[in-house]
Design a protein around this motif. Sequence first.
Motif, PDB file in Angstrom:
ATOM      1  N   SER A   1       3.289  -5.580  -0.987  1.00 49.16           N
ATOM      2  CA  SER A   1       3.371  -4.114  -0.978  1.00 49.16           C
ATOM      3  C   SER A   1       2.221  -3.521  -0.184  1.00 49.16           C
ATOM      4  CB  SER A   1       3.365  -3.580  -2.410  1.00 49.16           C
ATOM      5  OG  SER A   1       4.493  -4.009  -3.126  1.00 49.16           O
TER       6      SER A   1
ATOM      7  N   ARG B   1       2.960  -3.992   3.468  1.00 54.95           N
ATOM      8  CA  ARG B   1       3.943  -3.026   3.963  1.00 54.95           C
ATOM      9  C   ARG B   1       3.308  -1.675   4.227  1.00 54.95           C
ATOM     10  NH1 ARG B   1       7.654  -5.975   0.932  1.00 54.95           N
ATOM     11  NH2 ARG B   1       7.028  -4.997  -1.025  1.00 54.95           N
ATOM     12  N   HIS B   2       2.450  -1.235   3.319  1.00 57.18           N
ATOM     13  CA  HIS B   2       1.806   0.065   3.505  1.00 57.18           C
ATOM     14  C   HIS B   2       0.893   0.066   4.730  1.00 57.18           C
ATOM     15  CE1 HIS B   2       2.617   1.298  -0.903  1.00 57.18           C
ATOM     16  NE2 HIS B   2       3.348   2.047  -0.101  1.00 57.18           N
TER      17      HIS B   2
ATOM     18  N   ASP C   1       4.902  -0.291  -4.852  1.00 58.42           N
ATOM     19  CA  ASP C   1       5.704   0.121  -3.701  1.00 58.42           C
ATOM     20  C   ASP C   1       5.992   1.618  -3.760  1.00 58.42           C
ATOM     21  OD1 ASP C   1       6.188  -1.999  -1.937  1.00 58.42           O
ATOM     22  OD2 ASP C   1       7.653  -2.892  -3.290  1.00 58.42           O
ATOM     23  N   ASP C   2       6.467   2.146  -2.620  1.00 62.81           N
ATOM     24  CA  ASP C   2       6.952   3.520  -2.573  1.00 62.81           C
ATOM     25  C   ASP C   2       8.210   3.655  -3.420  1.00 62.81           C
ATOM     26  OD1 ASP C   2       4.952   4.095  -0.746  1.00 62.81           O
ATOM     27  OD2 ASP C   2       6.272   3.872   1.000  1.00 62.81           O
TER      28      ASP C   2
ATOM     29  N   ALA D   1      -3.800   2.921   2.318  1.00 68.21           N
ATOM     30  CA  ALA D   1      -3.545   2.271   3.604  1.00 68.21           C
ATOM     31  C   ALA D   1      -3.762   3.253   4.749  1.00 68.21           C
ATOM     32  CB  ALA D   1      -2.121   1.720   3.631  1.00 68.21           C
TER      33      ALA D   1
ATOM     34  N   TRP E   1      -0.516  -3.203  -6.955  1.00 72.44           N
ATOM     35  CA  TRP E   1      -0.337  -2.281  -5.822  1.00 72.44           C
ATOM     36  C   TRP E   1       1.157  -1.981  -5.759  1.00 72.44           C
ATOM     37  CZ3 TRP E   1      -4.278  -1.417  -1.766  1.00 72.44           C
ATOM     38  CH2 TRP E   1      -3.849  -0.589  -0.729  1.00 72.44           C
TER      39      TRP E   1
ATOM     40  N   PRO F   1       5.928   8.534  -1.078  1.00 72.08           N
ATOM     41  CA  PRO F   1       4.881   7.543  -0.788  1.00 72.08           C
ATOM     42  C   PRO F   1       4.015   7.271  -2.020  1.00 72.08           C
ATOM     43  CG  PRO F   1       4.965   9.256   0.897  1.00 72.08           C
ATOM     44  CD  PRO F   1       5.814   9.729  -0.229  1.00 72.08           C
TER      45      PRO F   1
ATOM     46  N   ALA G   1       1.298   2.369   8.090  1.00 73.36           N
ATOM     47  CA  ALA G   1       0.210   3.241   8.540  1.00 73.36           C
ATOM     48  C   ALA G   1      -0.239   2.917   9.961  1.00 73.36           C
ATOM     49  CB  ALA G   1      -0.979   3.127   7.591  1.00 73.36           C
TER      50      ALA G   1
ATOM     51  N   GLY H   1      -0.726   3.597  -2.892  1.00 70.03           N
ATOM     52  CA  GLY H   1      -1.163   2.600  -1.922  1.00 70.03           C
ATOM     53  C   GLY H   1      -0.973   3.050  -0.492  1.00 70.03           C
ATOM     54  N   ALA H   2       0.036   3.898  -0.246  1.00 74.12           N
ATOM     55  CA  ALA H   2       0.241   4.429   1.099  1.00 74.12           C
ATOM     56  C   ALA H   2      -0.933   5.311   1.508  1.00 74.12           C
ATOM     57  CB  ALA H   2       1.550   5.210   1.160  1.00 74.12           C
TER      58      ALA H   2
END
Length: 529
Positions: free
Chosen positions: A207, A210-211, A149-150, A162, A147, A155, A215, A158-159
Amino acid sequence: MLRRPYTRAARRRRVRGWCAGLALWLGAGLTTAAQTASPEMVRSVQVGPFQIPQGPLPLPLRAALDGLGTAGACPPPQAPLDRVLYERLQGEGAALSCGNAFDALIHFPDAGPLDPEQPSGRLGAFEVLARSIRSARQEVLLENMIWDDDLPGRPAPGALLAGAVAELRQDLIDHPERHPQGVTVRLLLGNSVRVDSVLAPEASVYSAARHLLAAGVPLSGDPTPGWRLELANYRYFAPHDHAKLLIVDGQSVTAGGYNVSWFHVPRRTPGGRDLSDLALRVRGPVARHAVGAFRDAWLLSRPLTCPAPVSAGTLGQCRLEPEPSPFPLVWSGPAPAAGEARVYGLYRRSGFAGADDAVTALFGAAQTRIDLLQSQVSGTLRCSLSLLAPGKCPFPSEHLPVWQAILAAVRERGVRVRLVVDYDPALQLETLAFLAGVQAALKPLGLQDHLEARWSGTDGGLHTKAALVDGQMLTVGSQNLHFSSFGERGLNEYTLATSAPEALSAAQRTFDFEWSRAHPLTLPFWLRP
């Protein structure tokens, strides 16, 4: 040997190959470290941040993968390849193979001309997965190795996923009548290294956390009635969890080779790397098999717990617990039929390798042709480490049983094999060493032209693990025809196999398209038999 332009994408794939090599080295070469043990878990060694089991993994009270079939009986099939899988999977999901329906063959990063109806947004096929999450009425189970990160101002996929979870939570708040049993979401990450975190295999679960926070989804102390969110990270590194599953409401299952990664995002989106892949989505009783496989991996994982409240700035206070969280599995009745297709779930991991035998038997039963789209192929580990030294990859002693079965079909029935394999500068020597051993075995029989291989013509690389056998059985999943995906040290893998006519047609179009744009693969002179 054909040489293709060495692009930036190829360099990135080389870095990916180096990371894979690190995982291989840690899994195969390090054998001494401080011992750790738990009453529920197999003994393991700790090598820095990496936990490596000693011996096959246990079966921790996993749900039965059979006996939960359709309202009627699931009789033996008549089609020969269906019968091979049905017989091999007795007690491992055969009773769930009836009454299923094909939904879609999902193309990453985009379907292009192969499926004009597949959504094609900024993040390509990830929008298809987000729609599935939003459609849930009771449960979402998502399992993936990676997964990402941004990137700055961009984004990650995964964003998007999420955000779909956040929308599902909001729908529960606004319309509880749509979710009379509440909603449970479980995300399971694979404990695999990423290019940006080669010493932190737990990075992906953080990660995802965080997403979710970004959200608007709380990680702890959520007051929403009926809402349950859990995250976990697979316990072991070598082997880690390589499966890619999305299961919705215990009724729909999507399995493939994709990661929640920038690699699978269209290149037209800044940060996207155009890595090609496939996923197969089906509905029906087979989804219960996937739930059982997810639960098995979950019980070999460590849940992420966070103090309340937690923010992105205090995410470091969250920790991975030493023991798995409970995973109740209760069905109120037999699985309802969704269609008339046969679909088989193939789950394997260290300590549970029935799917290895089933896949081997399937390929060995081929009568006319086998079409393969493969990210990686290999002989044994020793073959891959031979560095192309002459005679170090002989057939059959240094080749996997699945490849021995394929070549037996070539030898005994004249089966023709077409292979499209990823052109990865970091892994091409492994591919060439393997193919040299195969050709050396076929040439004395005059059958060397029965296995034709081509380098993938995709600019971003080929990550697919799919096969068509006799045009009558399709497999799509996470299992490479590579030593890392078989045997006691093999990774966690999940594959779906189906003889649904619509799926076969879609897959044949995909293979023919990839074959037409692939490049000839020629062995270098020092490897030619």
